[in-house]
Design an enzyme around this catalytic site. Structure first.
Site, PDB file in Angstrom:
ATOM      1  N   LYS A  53     -45.380 -15.055 -12.737  1.00  0.00           N
ATOM      2  CA  LYS A  53     -44.600 -16.250 -12.367  1.00  0.00           C
ATOM      3  C   LYS A  53     -45.308 -17.503 -12.856  1.00  0.00           C
ATOM      4  O   LYS A  53     -44.677 -18.409 -13.413  1.00  0.00           O
ATOM      5  CB  LYS A  53     -44.399 -16.302 -10.845  1.00  0.00           C
ATOM      6  CG  LYS A  53     -43.387 -15.266 -10.344  1.00  0.00           C
ATOM      7  CD  LYS A  53     -43.390 -15.114  -8.828  1.00  0.00           C
ATOM      8  CE  LYS A  53     -42.389 -14.027  -8.416  1.00  0.00           C
ATOM      9  NZ  LYS A  53     -42.415 -13.741  -6.982  1.00  0.00           N
ATOM     10  N   GLN A  97     -44.978 -15.220  -1.491  1.00  0.00           N
ATOM     11  CA  GLN A  97     -44.867 -13.875  -2.050  1.00  0.00           C
ATOM     12  C   GLN A  97     -44.784 -12.844  -0.917  1.00  0.00           C
ATOM     13  O   GLN A  97     -45.595 -12.854   0.003  1.00  0.00           O
ATOM     14  CB  GLN A  97     -46.066 -13.590  -2.972  1.00  0.00           C
ATOM     15  CG  GLN A  97     -46.014 -12.267  -3.704  1.00  0.00           C
ATOM     16  CD  GLN A  97     -44.905 -12.172  -4.739  1.00  0.00           C
ATOM     17  OE1 GLN A  97     -44.409 -13.182  -5.236  1.00  0.00           O
ATOM     18  NE2 GLN A  97     -44.497 -10.961  -5.056  1.00  0.00           N
ATOM     19  N   ASP A 120     -36.694 -19.195  -3.448  1.00  0.00           N
ATOM     20  CA  ASP A 120     -36.311 -17.788  -3.332  1.00  0.00           C
ATOM     21  C   ASP A 120     -34.906 -17.643  -2.740  1.00  0.00           C
ATOM     22  O   ASP A 120     -34.294 -16.582  -2.835  1.00  0.00           O
ATOM     23  CB  ASP A 120     -37.290 -17.049  -2.403  1.00  0.00           C
ATOM     24  CG  ASP A 120     -38.344 -16.254  -3.154  1.00  0.00           C
ATOM     25  OD1 ASP A 120     -38.045 -15.794  -4.273  1.00  0.00           O
ATOM     26  OD2 ASP A 120     -39.448 -16.094  -2.612  1.00  0.00           O
TER      27      ASP A 120
HETATM   28  N1  LIG Z   1     -41.042 -14.093  -2.258  1.00  0.00           N
HETATM   29  C1  LIG Z   1     -40.798 -13.129  -3.134  1.00  0.00           C
HETATM   30  N2  LIG Z   1     -39.902 -13.349  -4.125  1.00  0.00           N
HETATM   31  C2  LIG Z   1     -39.613 -12.392  -5.043  1.00  0.00           C
HETATM   32  O1  LIG Z   1     -38.771 -12.589  -5.944  1.00  0.00           O
HETATM   33  C3  LIG Z   1     -40.313 -11.130  -4.953  1.00  0.00           C
HETATM   34  C4  LIG Z   1     -41.248 -10.961  -3.916  1.00  0.00           C
HETATM   35  N3  LIG Z   1     -41.454 -11.960  -3.025  1.00  0.00           N
HETATM   36  N4  LIG Z   1     -41.906  -9.783  -3.791  1.00  0.00           N
HETATM   37  C5  LIG Z   1     -41.735  -8.705  -4.741  1.00  0.00           C
HETATM   38  C6  LIG Z   1     -40.375  -8.717  -5.423  1.00  0.00           C
HETATM   39  C7  LIG Z   1     -40.355  -7.964  -6.745  1.00  0.00           C
HETATM   40  N5  LIG Z   1     -40.106  -8.950  -7.768  1.00  0.00           N
HETATM   41  C8  LIG Z   1     -40.175  -8.727  -9.141  1.00  0.00           C
HETATM   42  C9  LIG Z   1     -40.231  -9.747 -10.049  1.00  0.00           C
HETATM   43  C10 LIG Z   1     -40.394  -9.496 -11.407  1.00  0.00           C
HETATM   44  C11 LIG Z   1     -40.497  -8.217 -11.885  1.00  0.00           C
HETATM   45  C12 LIG Z   1     -40.736  -7.992 -13.343  1.00  0.00           C
HETATM   46  O2  LIG Z   1     -40.900  -8.917 -14.110  1.00  0.00           O
HETATM   47  N6  LIG Z   1     -40.788  -6.734 -13.812  1.00  0.00           N
HETATM   48  C13 LIG Z   1     -41.057  -6.387 -15.209  1.00  0.00           C
HETATM   49  C14 LIG Z   1     -42.232  -5.442 -15.363  1.00  0.00           C
HETATM   50  C15 LIG Z   1     -43.227  -5.453 -14.247  1.00  0.00           C
HETATM   51  C16 LIG Z   1     -44.401  -4.521 -14.445  1.00  0.00           C
HETATM   52  O3  LIG Z   1     -44.774  -4.254 -15.614  1.00  0.00           O
HETATM   53  O4  LIG Z   1     -44.943  -4.090 -13.419  1.00  0.00           O
HETATM   54  C17 LIG Z   1     -39.856  -5.681 -15.794  1.00  0.00           C
HETATM   55  O5  LIG Z   1     -39.047  -5.140 -15.022  1.00  0.00           O
HETATM   56  O6  LIG Z   1     -39.740  -5.659 -17.018  1.00  0.00           O
HETATM   57  C18 LIG Z   1     -40.412  -7.183 -10.997  1.00  0.00           C
HETATM   58  C19 LIG Z   1     -40.233  -7.433  -9.640  1.00  0.00           C
HETATM   59  C20 LIG Z   1     -39.959 -10.171  -7.170  1.00  0.00           C
HETATM   60  N7  LIG Z   1     -40.086 -10.097  -5.848  1.00  0.00           N
HETATM   61 MG   LIG Z   2     -36.085 -13.058  -5.458  1.00  0.00          MG
END
Ligand SMILES: Nc1nc(=O)c2c([nH]1)NC[C@@H]1CN(c3ccc(C(=O)N[C@@H](CCC(=O)O)C(=O)O)cc3)C=[N+]21
Ligand SMILES: [Mg+2]
Ligand SMILES: NC(=O)C1=CN([C@@H]2O[C@H](COP(=O)(O)OP(=O)(O)OC[C@H]3O[C@@H](n4cnc5c(N)ncnc54)[C@H](OP(=O)(O)O)[C@@H]3O)[C@@H](O)[C@H]2O)C=CC1
Length: 287
Positions: A53, A97, A120
């Site tokens: 992020k 987070q 969020d």
């Molecule tokens: N307050 C809060 N807001 C959130 O938005 C939040 C959170 N907490 N806690 C966890 C979850 C999960 N989440 C993700 C964000 C980006 C990828 C992402 O970029 N994934 C990449 C790869 C990730 C990797 O390589 O591990 C992809 O899918 O290509 C995944 C999951 C946001 N979350």
């Molecule tokens: Mg979210």
């Protein structure tokens, strides 16, 4: 890339270019968009997400500060930090987070965030506004899915959208957004009897369950558009979604891969929400 795959990374790249221009425009007006991220504990997945992020912010010129607390930090310290960030006019977005350590009540922390800085979209005020069809900050993952549907040229009106999973951060809000866009929406969850009966009817299938390769070819309708929200590690430690992509690929018309699908768009929409929060009280930018 395979023509059936919806390239989340590419769509994210395109959207981030647009957002970057907007940031430059804002800076010209003396507004420097700024995101504050609160991270408690040292869960490795959470630390990776927060780093991603931060990197994404930096790439398009959004300032970001990460407040990293140790796992034992008490709730009051976090609440005070949120309050301090609420009061700071140079901070436009606040993200806590999740998950938080068990001794901290995440509901209480989210409630403490100024709804106008809630990038969020988890605050009850924003959830309520969204349900009533008023302008609000919308959760990033559902927002990202809506942008991807648009970019992939998928029409929503009159279509049967089936959502597997009913969490407050993914399942419920994506169902609401699809409903607002004239889909017919079905929510499924762990108590759903005969899940396949519903998934087989889906023109648009959204899967946010958190179980590796849970959805297979026999669960999807021919020609369906599938969004795989899941981020899991399989038995070999390999990153995978909630859908068995290889298995369903011959049947679907389009599908988001993992990685490179919904995830990159979630982060992109966080940038969009931070910019929205920064412009919220600027008349020329209110739309
Ligand atoms: N307050 C809060 N807001 C959130 O938005 C939040 C959170 N907490 N806690 C966890 C979850 C999960 N989440 C993700 C964000 C980006 C990828 C992402 O970029 N994934 C990449 C790869 C990730 C990797 O390589 O591990 C992809 O899918 O290509 C995944 C999951 C946001 N979350
Ligand atoms: Mg979210
Ligand atoms: N790519 C991204 O940007 C993001 C990815 N994620 C990922 O998406 C997945 C889901 O996240 P999240 O919504 O927070 O998860 P939650 O654990 O909060 O919710 C999971 C949902 O799936 C339902 N479910 C569980 N088992 C079954 C089953 N056997 N059949 C049908 N439904 C079932 C649960 O039902 P019930 O309500 O009855 O318990 C619940 O509603 C996770 O893998 C997460 O890591 C999450 C956020 C962003």
């Amino acid at each position: 890339m395979h023509t059936k795959l919806i390239d989340g990374k590419e769509i994210a790249r395109k959207k981030r270019k647009e957002l970057e221009k907007r940031v430059i425009q804002l800076k010209g007006m003396g507004i420097y968009p700024r995101l504050a991220v609160i991270l408690v504990g040292d869960d490795s997945a959470s630390m990776t997400y927060v780093r991603n992020k931060q990197k994404a912010c930096e790439e398009i010129g959004i300032e970001s500060d990460v407040y990293h607390y140790e796992a034992e930090t008490d709730e009051e310290t976090i609440l005070q930090k949120v309050e301090q960030l609420n009061q700071n006019p140079s901070v436009h977005g606040i993200l806590v987070q999740l998950p938080l350590p068990k001794h901290i009540d995440s509901k209480k922390v989210i409630l403490a965030i100024d709804p106008n800085k809630d990038v969020d979209g988890f605050h009850p005020i924003n959830i309520g506004k969204r349900v009533l069809g008023e302008r609000s900050l919308v959760p990033c993952t559902p927002l990202g899915i809506m942008v991807m549907l648009e970019e992939a040229g998928v029409s929503i009106r009159g279509k049967h959208a089936v959502i597997v999973g009913r969490s407050n951060i993914v399942g419920k809000p994506i169902g609401q957004l699809l409903l607002d866009n004239d889909a017919t929406v079905t929510f499924c969850h762990s108590k759903t009897e005969n899940l396949r009966k519903y998934t087989l009817q889906a023109d648009i299938l959204i899967v946010a369950v958190g179980k590796p390769r849970f959805i297979r070819a026999e669960d999807v309708k021919e020609g369906a558009v599938v969004f795989d929200v899941g981020i899991n590690r399989d038995e070999n430690g390999k990153l995978c979604g909630d859908v068995d992509t290889v298995d369903v690929l011959p049947k679907v018309s389009q599908i988001t891969p993992v990685p490179g699908g919904v995830g990159p768009m979630t982060i992109t929409m966080l940038l969009a929400n931070t910019i929205q929060a920064a412009t919220m009280n600027v008349d020329e930018f209110s739309d």
